[in-house]
Design a protein around this motif. Structure first.
Motif, short mmCIF file in Angstrom:
data_model
loop_
_atom_site.label_atom_id
_atom_site.label_comp_id
_atom_site.label_asym_id
_atom_site.label_seq_id
_atom_site.Cartn_x
_atom_site.Cartn_y
_atom_site.Cartn_z
N LYS A 146 0.68 -1.15 -0.14
CA LYS A 146 0.01 -0.09 -0.11
C LYS A 146 0.80 1.38 -0.03
CE LYS A 146 -2.38 1.95 3.64
NZ LYS A 146 -3.06 2.05 4.83
N TYR A 147 2.08 1.23 0.51
CA TYR A 147 2.91 2.28 0.53
C TYR A 147 3.75 2.34 -0.66
CZ TYR A 147 1.19 2.78 5.23
OH TYR A 147 0.33 2.70 6.40
N LEU A 230 1.01 14.58 2.12
CA LEU A 230 -0.53 14.04 2.67
C LEU A 230 0.35 12.58 3.58
CD1 LEU A 230 -2.76 13.58 -0.61
CD2 LEU A 230 -3.04 15.16 1.55
N LYS A 231 -0.27 12.67 4.45
CA LYS A 231 0.22 11.64 5.64
C LYS A 231 -1.14 10.82 6.12
CE LYS A 231 2.43 14.95 8.35
NZ LYS A 231 1.88 16.13 8.03
N GLU A 232 -1.00 9.56 6.55
CA GLU A 232 -2.12 9.19 7.27
C GLU A 232 -2.32 9.89 8.72
OE1 GLU A 232 -1.07 4.93 7.25
OE2 GLU A 232 -2.71 4.48 5.57
N ARG A 233 -1.37 10.29 9.35
CA ARG A 233 -1.76 10.69 10.82
C ARG A 233 -1.00 12.07 10.77
NH1 ARG A 233 2.24 7.03 14.63
NH2 ARG A 233 4.12 7.18 13.41
N GLY A 234 -1.40 12.89 11.67
CA GLY A 234 -0.95 14.30 11.77
C GLY A 234 0.45 14.56 11.61
N THR A 235 1.33 13.74 12.29
CA THR A 235 2.56 14.00 12.28
C THR A 235 3.46 12.58 12.52
OG1 THR A 235 4.56 15.33 13.25
CG2 THR A 235 2.91 14.44 14.76
N TRP A 236 4.80 12.81 12.38
CA TRP A 236 5.67 11.43 12.56
C TRP A 236 5.28 10.55 11.76
CZ3 TRP A 236 4.90 7.74 17.54
CH2 TRP A 236 6.04 6.74 17.56
N ASP A 237 5.07 10.75 10.36
CA ASP A 237 4.66 10.08 9.37
C ASP A 237 5.35 10.46 7.91
OD1 ASP A 237 3.34 7.78 8.43
OD2 ASP A 237 1.29 8.70 8.79
N LEU A 240 2.38 9.69 2.19
CA LEU A 240 1.74 8.90 1.19
C LEU A 240 2.20 9.18 -0.26
CD1 LEU A 240 -1.97 8.41 2.78
CD2 LEU A 240 -0.01 6.59 2.89
N LEU A 311 -4.65 10.21 -4.65
CA LEU A 311 -3.80 11.22 -4.06
C LEU A 311 -3.06 12.41 -4.81
CD1 LEU A 311 -2.79 9.34 -1.00
CD2 LEU A 311 -5.05 10.26 -1.27
N SER A 314 -5.15 15.09 -6.34
CA SER A 314 -5.71 15.89 -5.43
C SER A 314 -4.35 16.92 -4.87
CB SER A 314 -6.14 15.15 -4.07
OG SER A 314 -6.22 16.00 -3.11
N GLN A 318 -4.13 20.83 -5.67
CA GLN A 318 -4.00 21.41 -4.43
C GLN A 318 -2.84 22.35 -4.04
OE1 GLN A 318 -4.99 18.40 -1.45
NE2 GLN A 318 -3.87 19.86 0.00
N PHE B 657 -6.15 4.60 12.40
CA PHE B 657 -4.67 4.25 12.00
C PHE B 657 -4.07 2.80 12.25
CE2 PHE B 657 -4.58 8.55 13.90
CZ PHE B 657 -4.46 9.24 12.62
N ASP B 684 -3.36 14.23 16.12
CA ASP B 684 -4.69 13.57 15.82
C ASP B 684 -5.80 13.47 16.91
OD1 ASP B 684 -3.49 12.65 13.32
OD2 ASP B 684 -1.98 11.61 14.80
#
Ligand SMILES: Cc1cc2nc3c(=O)[nH]c(=O)nc-3n(C[C@H](O)[C@H](O)[C@H](O)COP(=O)(O)OP(=O)(O)OC[C@H]3O[C@@H](n4cnc5c(N)ncnc54)[C@H](O)[C@@H]3O)c2cc1C
Ligand code: SF4
Lengths: 326, 751
Positions: A146-147, A230-237, A240, A311, A314, A318, B657, B684
């Motif tokens: 997926k990544y 674009l990341k899955e979570r807000g930080t520490w990622d 994508l 993505l 988008s 953007q 997640f 988050d």
């Protein structure tokens, strides 16, 4: 982790001579945020670690007559905190700030970021011998991907994980490579290689060579840039998908534009097809859509990563539109 | 042999969790406690954690910090194969490495998952121990394996245990579901899935074992010192009286530290052989592979509803997988919470060659609630009803969907009312997905039910010293939830003292018995026991004060470190002056004796969430969560609120997640680290507002308090899922709701 020797060179010359003596099990350590992980997890067996932290002279951000110079050992956090970078090079500032966490940005360096190894989870498992580690198979291809890459993949499908690389390439950066014999300067864009060309490494560095410095031109008039991630979570990622865009805008059209995508290909992906659709035309949402579609014509999604095409569409519009709005 | 027996027991742990912590027959108290009449000053207030400063300044000792003279470091060799026969093992080279003190073969026959322990080493440092692991030569014969639930369900897939991989383990039925479906105006069937989660407590698992002659002392990062003690005694065939287990501070467990672990046994054995203490601390990777997980689920729900919102029938078929261990029973919320005459449940466990499951913060209820509550919103939409109205319509004050016994107390109606008002329920889309544009907002809610009763026969002591100092002692353990703090608050409140006047002693099997900290049982066990002891101490001192003040002890009040005449507050004696008359320290024994039968004791709550969905990137942002809980009388609001924040953060994390990723062809976990196994970060976390319903359970115990460990973890994923549904008009139906799945779902909706 294996036993290893630690070399602490007192000059770049000494560093490169260490590197040239023992090219095989010899690894450069800058911040060590990536290298130590590889060593502890048994992905590499280092015999000698050349610790660049003993060369503080490689840590600097300098503005000169017609260019900006950044030492390879400059911590990522300094890019994000430097007000000149903040004001002039949004793309670099935003990329630096989007990266990992404050702790990792304080320790991780610009050079290390540009030379970091892939995050593919098969690669990061010491018990799996995949193509990239000299094995016979890419496990991601029919596995969990997926990544992984949708563009430029094969026979290995990593994505290049660096956030700084797309940003710096969008600025037209060059890198200075030092070896015990000579120094050379090449565009950062040409620093990276696809797996087709070299499966075992992601850049053109030869044994005994190291990255010494990054340079990029002063900002031109009307030039604007941005980095969207674009990341899955807000930080520490990791990204994508990300897009670094640097453009010259006149009369609601992009006179010049460079788009570099992250998270989609084994190298920072210069979206040349999209650029040529956009260049010189009036900026509209549909133009940008068309540009993304043009770029994605070559995309070959794997089993789990087709969503990345959406993505890319988008994020490209953007990012580009945000330059017009501001 | 003894060890084997133990392992067998562990395999069925999800059920025993249910048996161990759920409401069950208890000894009957001699008198009803009437806790609702009591008035308190500190209890239900905001007392900061008494150990907070020690923890955040790094002074609190965790198991990782234990250092002893002559300490050796243990490391464990683990299977690289998902299924293999061990043909031979040669330890010679490892034994001969200088610095290695012992090497032990731990497994003889077969390994069943990647990460299963095979051998162990004790050495003078970690480096040598690791090096020695690489020198152990194991020859395996690899065997066919299956690591995903879907594959394991296929007929011809390799078998994990002797019997088929799919095993029935939980059936329930009442009424006649078919009849109910016939009476319904709308009947719906949907399938929901949840991925396997890993507990990932901040502090990884670890133990230190030391022999003092024939006595064994173990420092363990555990939720259950007494279980570990008993487990060790049994497995090593030594008396329980010869084993002491100590747990000082710990960084969470969430169910993964509920009993004796195989590595603790390895540490004890290595320590025995070497005559030195041995420390084994697991890595993050080992934590991912081997110390437990929350089983996945594939739940197909069917439901029938009348036009007026009456639920007529509900049924569930669940396939749940916990590796070589059992799946989770997910049906309980469905069976219990809504009025419904006809129910049918069939649950099957699916075995795979992966690490064994363990109870994970509200086992089964988390998965079951996600599916049930999401499903109810779809049922409501079928009949154009407000989903909250549907829940109210089927409200019941008796358990088993109105067919059982009355709940001793149930404040769920108030949870609904407060939650709806605070989130602005009227702001939601009246028709799910009616809004337009790229970013779409939605509001949803989810209901929670859980156990949360105490464990009868829990003991605690209050000790008074002649110098006026006071100890509160109990063989419980603080997982980081705040047990220590209310153990100070309760005696302080009872004796008219301040929390800092009480020295709290816990985490040692030499202290009075208390069960494991699981199932939200700790507070309703420990709090009443310590209260009982404190009341006895207070009454004893009251008598002494009465003699001194020459009044009836009935007229004595306690406050501000004084015992005083309630009719003449100037007439008083200080606590210290009173205790000076004690010739020696005096111990008061307290016990939680049980609760009257004939009632159901449960905790209730509701979460309301507001989300925003980016329809272009599939990213869900949780904006705000209102959490309302009914847990009887709250012992300490400060730590209770922290507990809710933790539950919501974990819930957001698993809704969006978290998920274990297996490679089906290699049979290994691909994300055994905190980079690829993604936990929610502070970025988050939504805005969180917490309310507790002001209810005191009239009979559960002398304080009227219930547990809170699990409740805030239960309804949050459903609330998010329903808010997403409200925003975009379709449920994602699968956790974690990552961008790829959200985009896929939106595509399905368009098609
Ligand atoms: C949890 C986590 C999250 C992360 N998130 C991100 C993210 O979001 N975005 C991102 O871009 N990166 C991320 N990283 C990757 C990376 O660690 C950092 O980007 C960091 O900048 C790397 O720099 P370093 O100095 O620590 O590199 P090191 O670990 O010291 O080196 C990395 C590699 O580059 C080589 N190297 C280092 N310096 C030189 C040089 N001068 N010449 C030649 N080779 C060199 C090393 O030999 C090594 O192979 C993350 C890493 C971790 C552990
Ligand atoms: S994508 Fe590359 S690194 Fe990953 S498994 Fe395939 S060959 Fe190995």
């Amino acid at each position: 982790m294996n036993e290893f020797k630690l070399a602490q060179p007192q000059s770049v010359g000494q560093a490169t001579s260490f590197l040239s003596q023992k090219p095989k099990g010899c690894h450069i350590m800058a911040g060590g945020t990536d290298l130590l992980g590889e060593m502890k997890n048994g992905i590499i067996d280092a015999e000698v670690v050349v610790d660049l932290k003993s060369l503080p002279e490689l840590s600097f951000i300098k503005r000169e007559q017609n260019k900006v110079r950044v030492g390879a050992l400059t911590p990522v956090s300094e890019l994000a905190e430097n007000s000149f970078i903040q004001n002039e090079y949004s793309v670099l500032y935003e990329a630096a700030l989007s990266l990992a966490t404050p702790q990792l940005r304080n320790v991780g360096t610009v050079g290390g970021n540009l030379c970091q190894r892939p995050r593919c989870w098969y690669y990061r498992d010491s018990q799996i011998l995949c193509l990239k580690k000299g094995g016979h198979k890419c496990f991601a291809f029919n596995g969990r991907n997926k990544y992984h890459a949708i563009l430029g993949g094969g026979p290995c499908f990593i994505v290049y994980p660096s956030d700084l690389a797309p940003a710096l390439i969008s600025l037209g950066a060059e890198v200075i490579i030092a070896s015990s014999k000579k120094e050379k300067k090449i565009p950062l864009e040409e620093f990276y290689v696809l797996p087709k060309e070299n499966l075992l490494q992601e850049n053109i560095l030869q044994p005994g060579e190291m990255l010494k410095e990054i340079q990029f031109p002063l900002k031109g008039s009307g030039e604007k840039s941005t980095y969207h991630k674009l990341k899955e979570r807000g930080t520490w990622d990791f990204a994508l998908v990300s897009a670094a865009v640097n453009a010259q805008i006149t009369n609601q059209s992009f006179k010049e534009i460079r788009i570099i995508l992250g998270g989609v290909a084994p190298i920072p992906w210069r979206a040349k097809k999209a650029e040529s659709v956009i260049k010189g035309n009036r900026i509209t949402q549909s133009l940008l859509q068309q540009a993304a579609q043009e770029e994605l014509r070559d995309a070959v999604p794997l089993t789990d990563n087709a969503y990345k095409t959406k993505l890319v569409q988008s994020i490209m519009s953007q990012a580009a539109l945000s330059l017009v709005k501001t | 042999m003894a060890e084997k027996k133990f392992n067998k027991k562990k395999e069925s742990s999800p059920l025993s969790y249910h048996e161990e912590y759920r409401d069950k027959k208890t000894p009957q108290p001699q008198k009803t406690p009437s806790p609702e009449k009591e008035r308190f000053t500190l209890i239900s207030g905001y007392t900061p954690r008494i150990d907070g400063e020690r923890i955040v300044t790094g002074k609190a000792p965790f198991t990782h910090d234990i250092n002893l003279r002559g300490l050796l470091y243990g490391k464990i060799l683990r299977s690289p194969h998902a299924c293999a026969q061990i043909i031979s093992m040669d330890l010679t080279k490892a034994k001969n490495l200088p610095g290695v003190k012992a090497v032990l073969q731990l497994k003889k026959e077969k390994v069943q998952y990647v990460g299963e322990q095979v051998a162990a080493v004790a050495a003078v440092n970690e480096f040598i121990a690791e090096k020695a692991l690489k020198m152990i030569e194991v020859e395996y014969k690899t065997l066919p394996f299956v690591v995903t639930e879907e594959e394991a369900m296929k007929k011809d897939s390799p078998r994990v245990h002797e019997n088929s991989n799919v095993q029935k383990f939980s059936d329930y039925s009442r009424g006649d579901v078919e009849k109910g479906y016939q009476e319904a105006h709308a009947v719906l069937e949907k399938t929901f899935k949840t991925e396997i989660e890993i507990h990932h407590p901040t502090e990884t698992h670890g133990s230190v074992a030391k022999w003092e002659g024939d006595r064994l002392v173990v420092w363990d990062s555990t939720q259950a010192i007494h279980n570990v003690r008993n487990g060790l005694a049994k497995a090593l065939n030594i008396p329980q009286s010869q084993v002491k287990v100590i747990k000082k501070y710990m960084g969470g467990g969430f169910g993964s530290k509920l009993g004796l672990n195989d590595y603790t046994m390895a540490a004890a054995k290595l320590a025995k052989i070497t005559h030195n203490p041995v420390k084994i601390i697991l890595s993050r990777k080992e934590n991912s592979l081997t110390v437990g997980n929350r089983p996945s689920s594939i739940q197909t729900l069917k439901g029938g509803v009348k036009k007026d919102g009456t639920i007529t029938s509900l049924s569930l078929i669940n396939y749940t997988s916990g590796g070589i261990g059992r799946g989770d029973r997910c049906s309980e919320p469905m069976i219990d919470i809504y009025r419904c005459p006809h129910i049918k449940v069939n649950e099957y466990t699916v075995y795979t060659h992966t690490g064994p499951s363990r109870p994970t913060r509200a086992p089964g209820h988390v998965q079951g609630t996600f599916a049930l509550e999401s499903f109810l919103d779809e049922l409501a939409a079928e009949i154009d009803m407000d989903p909250l109205e549907l829940r109210k319509k089927n409200y019941t004050t008796k358990n088993e969907g109105g067919t059982g016994i009355p709940y001793s107390s149930k404040g769920l109606d108030q949870c609904y009312q407060i939650g709806a008002q605070k989130i602005g329920w009227h702001r939601r889309n009246k028709i799910p997905g009616q809004s337009n544009g790229r970013f779409r907002k939605g509001i949803g809610m989810g209901t929670q039910i859980w156990w949360g009763v105490g464990r009868p026969e829990t003991l605690a002591d209050v000790m008074l010293h002649p110098d006026g100092s006071v100890e509160a002692i109990c063989g419980t353990q603080d997982l980081g939830t705040g047990t220590r703090t209310y153990m100070a608050v309760i005696p302080a409140d009872t004796l008219g003292l301040k929390p800092q006047d009480i020295t709290v002693k816990i985490g040692n099997t030499s202290y009075p018995w208390c069960g494991a900290s699981g199932g939200s049982t700790t507070t309703p066990s420990v709090a009443p026991a310590i209260r009982d002891a404190a009341v006895k101490a207070r009454d004893y001192l009251k008598k002494m004060a009465a003699e001194k003040l020459e009044i009836d002890s009935k007229n004595i009040g306690v406050a501000d470190r004084k015992f005083f005449n309630q009719n003449n507050p100037n007439q008083s004696i200080t606590f210290k002056e009173l205790t000076e008359d004690l010739s020696r320290e005096k111990v008061f024994h307290g016990e939680y004796v049980g609760r009257p039968s004939g009632y159901a004791y449960n905790t209730f709550g509701a979460h309301f969430a507001e989300v925003e969905v980016d329809t272009q990137t599939g990213k869900i942002k949780v904006i705000k969560v209102i959490a309302v809980h009914e847990i009887g009388r709250v012992m300490n609001k400060q730590t209770a609120e922290s507990q809710v924040v933790g539950g919501i953060t974990q819930g957001v994390s698993t809704a969006l997640f978290e998920g274990r990723v297996m490679d089906p062809s290699i049979g290994t976990v691909l994300n055994p680290n905190l980079i690829d196994y993604k936990l929610a970060t502070s970025y988050d976390s939504p805005e969180i507002e917490i309310h507790f319903v002001d209810i005191v359970d009239p009979r559960i115990n002398n304080l009227g308090t219930k547990g809170l460990g699990e409740p805030p973890r239960i309804p949050i994923a459903a609330a998010i899922s329903n808010a997403v549904y409200n925003a975009v008009g379709i449920h994602v139906k699968e956790t974690p709701m990552t961008p790829d799945k959200v985009l896929q779902t939106l595509k399905e909706k368009e098609a």
